[in-house]
Design an enzyme around this catalytic site. Sequence first.
Site: not given
Length: 306
Positions: A61, A64, A189, A241, A259
């Site tokens: 992530s 991103k 992605y 998160y 992760v």
Amino acid sequence: MIQLEKLVKKNLPKEKEGKVASYIPALAEVNPKQLGIALYDLEDGEVGEAGQSEVRFAIESISKVITLMLAIKKMGIQEVFKHVGSRQTGFAFNSILNMEIERAKYPLNPFINAGAIATTSMVVSKTGDDAFEEILDFARDICNDPDLYLDQIIYHSERRTGNLDRSLAYYMESKSMMLGDVVTSLDTYFKQCSMMVTAHSLANLGAVLANGGVKPWDNKRIIPDEEARCIKSLMMTTGLYNQSGTYSRLIGVPTKSGVGGGLMSAAPHKYGIGIFSPALDKDGNSIAGLDLLRDIVDGLELDIFD
């Protein structure tokens, strides 16, 4: 310089309190007993390292942030945020509930999976089938890591287990939220999440953001300072998160997790920080990594709220 080796040794035992990501089979095979850090000092350009700082791992992530930066470069910040929001959701990073309950017209931020897929689709809408190659080249540039690469095993593992992400993408397509082709956007992605970085790579990325969007090793500007501030504010409010608010209080430095066990932090005008430790807490954040980051922030007095 703060004693990085000592802090790594102190915090490594915390990995026993977490577990490696298991829902992506390739990540389940990673050795959890690892902790590494790299610290890019903007004042002198030196990088301090300790532990497994040069071990490669899946960026997941944290990619991103890179794709958001590229989308902003291609479309401009105003256009990007017409298609994705900038606030916390209150739900898990891979949940669709926030959009359904609120009848949202776009994902609520670019760091949840739906928002990240939508952001990737923006890059796809401008680049087409070559989107991932452009993301990879961009990542190598802003991480100052020419050896950064796509891991085919992790990529195929992501594809095999990515049905929830597919459901998010096709839900958004049904609501006209996707700018790029859905199949290409999803494949891009999965690939961007499977790029292999090091803690050193992430420290370099953090240094670009900490330096207002300018690469400190060659003084070339990537994005305007205003846009770098926007990304750092999103990292502070949504980068960890559902623990983002908690760690804004406990750590107080813009941070994004993945992760794969990575943490990337940007202490404005001071440091870029990259950390790797693959054992995760229940929310998907590196458990030993966050404790190490807290020690670093306290030791160097980096909390932006102090």
